[in-house]
Scaffold this active site. Sequence first.
Site, PDB file in Angstrom:
ATOM      1  N   LYS A 171       0.796  -1.235   0.000  1.00 51.29           N
ATOM      2  CA  LYS A 171       0.000   0.000   0.000  1.00 51.29           C
ATOM      3  C   LYS A 171       0.823   1.277   0.000  1.00 51.29           C
ATOM      4  O   LYS A 171       0.291   2.352  -0.261  1.00 51.29           O
ATOM      5  CB  LYS A 171      -0.894   0.043   1.252  1.00 51.29           C
ATOM      6  CG  LYS A 171      -2.028  -0.946   1.237  1.00 51.29           C
ATOM      7  CD  LYS A 171      -3.100  -0.504   2.230  1.00 51.29           C
ATOM      8  CE  LYS A 171      -3.870  -1.652   2.798  1.00 51.29           C
ATOM      9  NZ  LYS A 171      -4.369  -1.390   4.138  1.00 51.29           N
ATOM     10  N   LYS A 203     -14.134 -12.906   1.760  1.00 44.45           N
ATOM     11  CA  LYS A 203     -14.535 -12.768   3.168  1.00 44.45           C
ATOM     12  C   LYS A 203     -15.480 -11.577   3.353  1.00 44.45           C
ATOM     13  O   LYS A 203     -15.286 -10.543   2.718  1.00 44.45           O
ATOM     14  CB  LYS A 203     -13.255 -12.543   3.986  1.00 44.45           C
ATOM     15  CG  LYS A 203     -13.376 -12.890   5.445  1.00 44.45           C
ATOM     16  CD  LYS A 203     -12.031 -12.731   6.153  1.00 44.45           C
ATOM     17  CE  LYS A 203     -11.812 -11.300   6.588  1.00 44.45           C
ATOM     18  NZ  LYS A 203     -10.728 -11.146   7.575  1.00 44.45           N
ATOM     19  N   LYS A 243     -15.209  -5.671   7.041  1.00 48.96           N
ATOM     20  CA  LYS A 243     -15.798  -4.397   7.445  1.00 48.96           C
ATOM     21  C   LYS A 243     -15.404  -3.253   6.520  1.00 48.96           C
ATOM     22  O   LYS A 243     -16.071  -2.236   6.486  1.00 48.96           O
ATOM     23  CB  LYS A 243     -15.555  -4.089   8.919  1.00 48.96           C
ATOM     24  CG  LYS A 243     -14.146  -3.886   9.418  1.00 48.96           C
ATOM     25  CD  LYS A 243     -14.255  -3.646  10.918  1.00 48.96           C
ATOM     26  CE  LYS A 243     -13.022  -3.456  11.745  1.00 48.96           C
ATOM     27  NZ  LYS A 243     -11.771  -4.024  11.469  1.00 48.96           N
TER      28      LYS A 243
HETATM   29  P1  AMP Z   1     -10.974  -7.269  10.652  1.00 48.37           P
HETATM   30  O1  AMP Z   1     -12.385  -6.786  10.686  1.00 48.37           O
HETATM   31  O2  AMP Z   1     -10.603  -7.874   9.322  1.00 48.37           O
HETATM   32  O3  AMP Z   1      -9.982  -6.276  11.207  1.00 48.37           O
HETATM   33  O4  AMP Z   1     -10.913  -8.515  11.637  1.00 48.37           O
HETATM   34  C1  AMP Z   1     -11.177  -8.424  12.999  1.00 48.37           C
HETATM   35  C2  AMP Z   1     -11.444  -9.813  13.537  1.00 48.37           C
HETATM   36  O5  AMP Z   1     -12.674 -10.325  13.009  1.00 48.37           O
HETATM   37  C3  AMP Z   1     -10.389 -10.859  13.168  1.00 48.37           C
HETATM   38  O6  AMP Z   1     -10.258 -11.764  14.263  1.00 48.37           O
HETATM   39  C4  AMP Z   1     -10.964 -11.577  12.001  1.00 48.37           C
HETATM   40  O7  AMP Z   1     -10.491 -12.902  11.896  1.00 48.37           O
HETATM   41  C5  AMP Z   1     -12.441 -11.560  12.321  1.00 48.37           C
HETATM   42  N1  AMP Z   1     -13.203 -11.542  11.072  1.00 48.37           N
HETATM   43  C6  AMP Z   1     -13.305 -10.482  10.225  1.00 48.37           C
HETATM   44  N2  AMP Z   1     -14.100 -10.794   9.174  1.00 48.37           N
HETATM   45  C7  AMP Z   1     -14.475 -12.092   9.341  1.00 48.37           C
HETATM   46  C8  AMP Z   1     -15.289 -12.998   8.580  1.00 48.37           C
HETATM   47  N3  AMP Z   1     -15.884 -12.627   7.439  1.00 48.37           N
HETATM   48  N4  AMP Z   1     -15.475 -14.240   9.062  1.00 48.37           N
HETATM   49  C9  AMP Z   1     -14.897 -14.619  10.227  1.00 48.37           C
HETATM   50  N5  AMP Z   1     -14.121 -13.814  10.994  1.00 48.37           N
HETATM   51  C10 AMP Z   1     -13.907 -12.564  10.559  1.00 48.37           C
END
Ligand code: AMP
Length: 327
Positions: A116, A197, A200
């Site tokens: 990035k 996936k 957010k």
């Molecule tokens: P993030 O939102 O990507 O910063 O992730 C924060 C936490 O949420 C991490 O532990 C990820 O593994 C979990 N997480 C985020 N998106 C998913 C998803 N679609 N399915 C399962 N776990 C998720």
Amino acid sequence: MTTATHPTTRRLSLLKPTGHLTLGNLLGALRPMVAGQARADCFFGIADLHALTVPHDPASVRALTRELATLLLAAGLDASTLFVQSRVPAHAQLAYLLECTAYTGELSRMIQFKEKGAGVASTRVSLYTYPTLMAADILLYRPQQVPVGDDQRQHVELTRDLALRFNNAYGPVFTVPEITTPAAGARVMDLLEPRTKMGKSGADGAGVIRLLDPPDVVRRKVARAVTDSETGADAVRADRETKPGVTNLLDILAACGGSAEGTATYGALKRAVTEAVVAELEPIQERYAELAADPAHVSRVYADGAARCRNVTAPVLAAAEAAIGLG
Ligand code: AMP
């Protein structure tokens, strides 16, 4: 997210306030965090400093921090120490000492920076140095193990390298954490792009269910979820390769405590998924509304949490400062 465990008893995770929490965050992260409270002394933080490494809107970081703070409580993390990273200055202070330990070569090899920021003149210096902040986040709490998925492995390897280098140069200040593999959690996929996936960063998308989506929004998003053109008696079945959309819906249904029995059509499956997700989100949303109406309570919880973190981290920071030649 950074996750770490202390000798049998301490667990630490930080979440970045960079978007609205999703059903994926709930099933993959918050739920295991809630379950972990019974087995460990848990520290859960909001990594607001990490939200500043790319162009950001101050009002949005503040609002998302507040929303996340309230949601962590609403999701049931009230038996944990909850804190906002910037309210525990030791994180930034130790990060600087680790900047004085890290080499430019190893920070240049970090994936986020390479993908990035490298070669772009307007890249924030913090996108280059944030891995030292992440190392500080972990080392301040002296965990012996850090369970990480593949996406975080490089950060924890750097954390270990910095801890070892510091200890060898200045004395045994840091516990060098082992890297362990976490139990596989639920992985929720985007409803419109079921091979991606549910994240957010895409939380404005129609394929992402937010934790604060009202029931009619959940219904609409699930109704539009991608399935496939198969019809017939056994169309409703899991097959990750050839039927990723249907498989995702079945996974979500099971993770939310629903059953696919009697769902002979995709329409019936979607109704069952909607019902299960709405039932899963309802208590969290109710609690969220109560807490949002009592902001002083939320502030107090986080102030108490930050005070405890300052106590826990002070001796580690003091030992690092003394060893490196300060004070
Ligand atoms: P993030 O939102 O990507 O910063 O992730 C924060 C936490 O949420 C991490 O532990 C990820 O593994 C979990 N997480 C985020 N998106 C998913 C998803 N679609 N399915 C399962 N776990 C998720």
